[in-house]
Design a protein around this motif. Sequence first.
Motif, PDB file in Angstrom:
ATOM      1  N   VAL A 196     -57.424  34.189 104.104  1.00 47.98           N
ATOM      2  CA  VAL A 196     -58.815  33.802 103.889  1.00 47.98           C
ATOM      3  C   VAL A 196     -59.494  33.569 105.249  1.00 47.98           C
ATOM      4  O   VAL A 196     -58.883  32.882 105.908  1.00 47.98           O
ATOM      5  CB  VAL A 196     -58.648  32.326 103.042  1.00 47.98           C
ATOM      6  CG1 VAL A 196     -60.347  31.968 102.950  1.00 47.98           C
ATOM      7  CG2 VAL A 196     -58.088  32.827 101.797  1.00 47.98           C
ATOM      8  N   ALA A 197     -60.472  34.292 105.354  1.00 51.45           N
ATOM      9  CA  ALA A 197     -61.282  34.172 106.650  1.00 51.45           C
ATOM     10  C   ALA A 197     -62.492  33.238 106.332  1.00 51.45           C
ATOM     11  O   ALA A 197     -62.877  32.778 105.388  1.00 51.45           O
ATOM     12  CB  ALA A 197     -61.988  35.372 106.976  1.00 51.45           C
ATOM     13  N   PRO A 198     -63.087  32.731 107.582  1.00 47.57           N
ATOM     14  CA  PRO A 198     -64.209  31.604 107.636  1.00 47.57           C
ATOM     15  C   PRO A 198     -65.233  32.332 107.148  1.00 47.57           C
ATOM     16  O   PRO A 198     -65.554  33.539 107.035  1.00 47.57           O
ATOM     17  CB  PRO A 198     -64.543  31.311 108.989  1.00 47.57           C
ATOM     18  CG  PRO A 198     -63.304  31.402 109.807  1.00 47.57           C
ATOM     19  CD  PRO A 198     -62.521  32.429 108.808  1.00 47.57           C
ATOM     20  N   GLU A 199     -66.496  31.658 106.259  1.00 47.08           N
ATOM     21  CA  GLU A 199     -67.634  32.233 105.726  1.00 47.08           C
ATOM     22  C   GLU A 199     -68.327  33.271 107.042  1.00 47.08           C
ATOM     23  O   GLU A 199     -68.212  32.583 108.084  1.00 47.08           O
ATOM     24  CB  GLU A 199     -68.222  31.197 105.185  1.00 47.08           C
ATOM     25  CG  GLU A 199     -67.742  30.556 103.771  1.00 47.08           C
ATOM     26  CD  GLU A 199     -68.755  29.578 103.157  1.00 47.08           C
ATOM     27  OE1 GLU A 199     -70.081  29.732 103.570  1.00 47.08           O
ATOM     28  OE2 GLU A 199     -68.335  28.723 102.304  1.00 47.08           O
ATOM     29  N   GLN A 200     -68.842  33.957 106.636  1.00 50.82           N
ATOM     30  CA  GLN A 200     -69.648  34.952 107.327  1.00 50.82           C
ATOM     31  C   GLN A 200     -68.634  35.778 108.453  1.00 50.82           C
ATOM     32  O   GLN A 200     -69.399  36.394 109.398  1.00 50.82           O
ATOM     33  CB  GLN A 200     -70.637  33.981 108.173  1.00 50.82           C
ATOM     34  CG  GLN A 200     -71.539  33.365 107.379  1.00 50.82           C
ATOM     35  CD  GLN A 200     -72.326  34.082 106.622  1.00 50.82           C
ATOM     36  OE1 GLN A 200     -72.889  35.150 106.904  1.00 50.82           O
ATOM     37  NE2 GLN A 200     -72.375  33.615 105.305  1.00 50.82           N
ATOM     38  N   ALA A 201     -67.514  35.921 108.181  1.00 53.03           N
ATOM     39  CA  ALA A 201     -66.502  36.526 109.047  1.00 53.03           C
ATOM     40  C   ALA A 201     -66.801  38.161 108.941  1.00 53.03           C
ATOM     41  O   ALA A 201     -67.193  38.537 107.800  1.00 53.03           O
ATOM     42  CB  ALA A 201     -65.159  36.362 108.753  1.00 53.03           C
ATOM     43  N   VAL A 202     -66.758  38.539 110.020  1.00 50.00           N
ATOM     44  CA  VAL A 202     -66.925  40.270 110.254  1.00 50.00           C
ATOM     45  C   VAL A 202     -65.732  40.814 109.898  1.00 50.00           C
ATOM     46  O   VAL A 202     -64.414  40.294 110.209  1.00 50.00           O
ATOM     47  CB  VAL A 202     -67.383  40.505 111.517  1.00 50.00           C
ATOM     48  CG1 VAL A 202     -67.302  42.079 111.720  1.00 50.00           C
ATOM     49  CG2 VAL A 202     -68.876  40.165 111.780  1.00 50.00           C
ATOM     50  N   CYS A 203     -65.728  41.952 109.235  1.00 49.32           N
ATOM     51  CA  CYS A 203     -64.508  42.619 109.067  1.00 49.32           C
ATOM     52  C   CYS A 203     -64.533  43.961 109.184  1.00 49.32           C
ATOM     53  O   CYS A 203     -65.499  44.541 108.710  1.00 49.32           O
ATOM     54  CB  CYS A 203     -63.822  42.441 107.619  1.00 49.32           C
ATOM     55  SG  CYS A 203     -62.404  43.141 107.269  1.00 49.32           S
ATOM     56  N   ALA A 204     -63.577  44.961 110.005  1.00 49.70           N
ATOM     57  CA  ALA A 204     -63.644  46.167 110.347  1.00 49.70           C
ATOM     58  C   ALA A 204     -62.254  46.794 109.795  1.00 49.70           C
ATOM     59  O   ALA A 204     -61.287  46.187 109.640  1.00 49.70           O
ATOM     60  CB  ALA A 204     -63.531  46.508 111.709  1.00 49.70           C
ATOM     61  N   GLY A 205     -62.301  48.155 109.254  1.00 48.85           N
ATOM     62  CA  GLY A 205     -61.171  48.581 108.624  1.00 48.85           C
ATOM     63  C   GLY A 205     -61.027  49.940 109.028  1.00 48.85           C
ATOM     64  O   GLY A 205     -61.938  50.733 109.408  1.00 48.85           O
ATOM     65  N   CYS A 206     -59.812  50.394 109.066  1.00 55.65           N
ATOM     66  CA  CYS A 206     -59.259  51.838 109.438  1.00 55.65           C
ATOM     67  C   CYS A 206     -58.288  52.133 108.097  1.00 55.65           C
ATOM     68  O   CYS A 206     -57.459  51.275 107.938  1.00 55.65           O
ATOM     69  CB  CYS A 206     -58.460  52.097 110.535  1.00 55.65           C
ATOM     70  SG  CYS A 206     -59.982  51.971 112.029  1.00 55.65           S
ATOM     71  N   PHE A 207     -58.357  53.594 107.596  1.00 58.29           N
ATOM     72  CA  PHE A 207     -57.789  53.633 106.241  1.00 58.29           C
ATOM     73  C   PHE A 207     -56.951  55.026 106.601  1.00 58.29           C
ATOM     74  O   PHE A 207     -57.373  55.735 107.384  1.00 58.29           O
ATOM     75  CB  PHE A 207     -58.748  53.779 105.163  1.00 58.29           C
ATOM     76  CG  PHE A 207     -59.451  52.343 105.028  1.00 58.29           C
ATOM     77  CD1 PHE A 207     -58.832  51.275 104.489  1.00 58.29           C
ATOM     78  CD2 PHE A 207     -60.634  52.361 105.615  1.00 58.29           C
ATOM     79  CE1 PHE A 207     -59.675  50.215 104.268  1.00 58.29           C
ATOM     80  CE2 PHE A 207     -61.594  51.181 105.438  1.00 58.29           C
ATOM     81  CZ  PHE A 207     -60.884  50.059 104.780  1.00 58.29           C
ATOM     82  N   THR A 208     -56.036  55.302 105.935  1.00 53.37           N
ATOM     83  CA  THR A 208     -55.395  56.456 105.485  1.00 53.37           C
ATOM     84  C   THR A 208     -56.446  57.639 105.483  1.00 53.37           C
ATOM     85  O   THR A 208     -57.368  57.601 104.854  1.00 53.37           O
ATOM     86  CB  THR A 208     -54.324  56.490 104.438  1.00 53.37           C
ATOM     87  OG1 THR A 208     -53.686  57.958 104.447  1.00 53.37           O
ATOM     88  CG2 THR A 208     -55.149  56.280 102.935  1.00 53.37           C
ATOM     89  N   THR A 209     -55.821  58.867 106.262  1.00 57.01           N
ATOM     90  CA  THR A 209     -56.762  59.848 106.177  1.00 57.01           C
ATOM     91  C   THR A 209     -56.279  60.996 105.137  1.00 57.01           C
ATOM     92  O   THR A 209     -56.839  62.090 104.818  1.00 57.01           O
ATOM     93  CB  THR A 209     -56.689  60.922 107.426  1.00 57.01           C
ATOM     94  OG1 THR A 209     -55.498  61.135 107.583  1.00 57.01           O
ATOM     95  CG2 THR A 209     -57.182  60.272 108.544  1.00 57.01           C
ATOM     96  N   SER A 210     -55.391  60.627 104.303  1.00 55.70           N
ATOM     97  CA  SER A 210     -54.934  61.577 103.028  1.00 55.70           C
ATOM     98  C   SER A 210     -56.022  61.321 102.022  1.00 55.70           C
ATOM     99  O   SER A 210     -56.458  60.511 101.651  1.00 55.70           O
ATOM    100  CB  SER A 210     -53.605  60.613 102.444  1.00 55.70           C
ATOM    101  OG  SER A 210     -53.212  61.362 101.136  1.00 55.70           O
ATOM    102  N   CYS A 211     -55.986  62.655 101.493  1.00 56.35           N
ATOM    103  CA  CYS A 211     -57.026  62.662 100.237  1.00 56.35           C
ATOM    104  C   CYS A 211     -56.256  62.016  98.851  1.00 56.35           C
ATOM    105  O   CYS A 211     -56.978  61.982  98.066  1.00 56.35           O
ATOM    106  CB  CYS A 211     -57.372  64.150  99.991  1.00 56.35           C
ATOM    107  SG  CYS A 211     -55.984  65.413  99.540  1.00 56.35           S
ATOM    108  N   VAL A 212     -55.126  61.630  98.905  1.00 55.50           N
ATOM    109  CA  VAL A 212     -54.335  61.053  97.754  1.00 55.50           C
ATOM    110  C   VAL A 212     -54.384  59.579  98.172  1.00 55.50           C
ATOM    111  O   VAL A 212     -53.525  59.170  98.867  1.00 55.50           O
ATOM    112  CB  VAL A 212     -53.017  61.720  97.600  1.00 55.50           C
ATOM    113  CG1 VAL A 212     -52.352  61.096  96.235  1.00 55.50           C
ATOM    114  CG2 VAL A 212     -52.971  63.213  97.407  1.00 55.50           C
ATOM    115  N   ARG A 213     -55.297  58.763  97.769  1.00 58.03           N
ATOM    116  CA  ARG A 213     -55.328  57.375  98.293  1.00 58.03           C
ATOM    117  C   ARG A 213     -55.371  56.419  96.974  1.00 58.03           C
ATOM    118  O   ARG A 213     -55.837  56.736  95.918  1.00 58.03           O
ATOM    119  CB  ARG A 213     -56.748  57.565  98.869  1.00 58.03           C
ATOM    120  CG  ARG A 213     -56.836  58.116 100.398  1.00 58.03           C
ATOM    121  CD  ARG A 213     -58.465  58.292 100.449  1.00 58.03           C
ATOM    122  NE  ARG A 213     -59.254  57.213 100.512  1.00 58.03           N
ATOM    123  CZ  ARG A 213     -59.774  56.813 101.946  1.00 58.03           C
ATOM    124  NH1 ARG A 213     -59.371  57.477 102.888  1.00 58.03           N
ATOM    125  NH2 ARG A 213     -60.562  55.704 101.985  1.00 58.03           N
ATOM    126  N   ALA A 214     -54.768  55.433  97.314  1.00 60.78           N
ATOM    127  CA  ALA A 214     -54.698  54.484  96.315  1.00 60.78           C
ATOM    128  C   ALA A 214     -56.253  53.797  96.044  1.00 60.78           C
ATOM    129  O   ALA A 214     -57.019  53.901  96.876  1.00 60.78           O
ATOM    130  CB  ALA A 214     -53.747  53.361  96.764  1.00 60.78           C
TER     131      ALA A 214
END
Length: 412
Positions: A51-69
Motif C-alpha cells: 500500500v502506497a501513500p495517497e497520490q503515489a506515482v507508479c510506473a510499470g513494465c510488463f511481459t512482451t508475450s502475446c499470451v498474457r494473464a
Amino acid sequence: MWPVSRSAVVAVADSPWRRCTGGVTAAKGFQAGGISAGLKVSGRPDLAVVVAPEQAVCAGCFTTSCVRAACVDLCSERLQQTAGHARAVLINSGQANACTGDRGLVDSLRITRVLADQLGCSEELVLICSTGVIGVPIPMPNLLAGMQPLLADFTEDGGDRAAAAILTTDLVDKQIALEAQLGDRTVRIGGMAKGSGMIHPDMATMLAFLTCDAAVEPALWQSMVRRAVSRSFNAITVDGDTSTNDTVLAFAAGEPLAEPDHAQLELGLTQAMQELACAIARDGEGATCLIEVRVEGAVDEASALQIARTICGSSLVKTAVHGRDPNWGRIVAAAGRSGVRFNPEDVALWIGEHQLMASGQPLPFDRQAASDVLRGKDVLIRLKLMEGSAEARAWGCDLSDQYVRINADYTT
C-alpha cells in the motif's frame, strides 16, 4: 534471503547508495503484509499487499508475450487511465490466473474492487499481480476470505511477510533496501521480487515491486524505470523461457527532489533492480552459481547487452560452467550467433582473472585454475571487443540436472 555479491551489480564505489533494512517498506509511508489464505496446498504464505501513500506515482513494465494473464493487461490499462498513479497492489501466488478465459478478468476485477473499497479509493488505483501455474484460476472463496486478515496485517514493517508470500518455486525470498543522502535529506528505495524458473528477457516469470519515498513526475519516473529494467530484469536468464504474468511495478511518493538529484535517484533505482535481478538468477531452479557476463568495447550498449544475454542464455555455456569445464569455445561461439556483428580477430576473453584469448587467438592458460574459478558461487566471464566504448552486463546461472527434475514434477 541470499545476499547479492557487490561484484555482480553496478559499480558502487562512487555510488551514494548504501544498504539499509526494511525491504519494500523501507521507503517512508509505504506499508505491506502477507498471509496464508489457503491458495497453496502447502499452506505457505500466498497473499500479499503493498500500500502506497495517497497520490503515489507508479510506473510499470510488463511481459512482451502475446499470451498474457488478465492481471497484466489490467495493470497496464489502469496505469494509463490514472496517468501513472496507483494506491496499492495485491499479489497472489499459487495460480497464474492466465489462460483461464473470461474468468481471469472477472476475478481480477472483483478482487481489486474489494481492496479499493477497504482502502477508500477508486478501483483504477488498485493493481493486481498473480503468479503460479498457468491455466489455473484463483480459488476465489479462499482469497476473499483472506482479505480481512490481510488488511489487518499490513504495516510499515511488513516487507518480510510480503516478500515471503509472493514466492512459488523460489528457495529464498528476494529483498533490497537502499538509502542515500540526496540534497538535504535521506531518500530510501525498497524492493522485493520473486522468480526462479522461466526466466529470460523480456521479461521473465518474475514479479518485482519497488518503492521510493521521493516524488517524481510520472513520465520521468516511467523513463527511469524502463531504463533500469533494461539493465537489470531484462538482462537475466535462467532457462530461455518467458511467461504470461511478468510485471515490474515501481511506486514513488514523498517530497520532490531537485533536478540535479534525478541522476543519482536513477542510479539507486538501477542498483536496487540489479541486486534483485541477480538474486533471481542466483536462485535459478537447480542452480549452483551466479554467472555474470561483461561485454566491453561494443559499438553501443544495446549490442553489448545482446551479446552478454546470448552468452548467459547458451545451454552449452551454462552446462560447461556446471561441469567446471573452461570450454571457452562455447562462449565465443555464443557471442558469434548473437546477431551482433564484430571482428572475431579482435576478441579478448577472460574467465575470472584468467585470460584465454587475445586478438582472436587462444592463449595458454592454467586449465585447473580456470576450472576452480567455475567452482565458485560467482563466476565472471569478460569478453572484450574493439568496436567502440560501450559495455553491458547480463546475469544467469549454470544448468544442472536438478532443473529438469524440478520442472518435470512442477504440477504433479
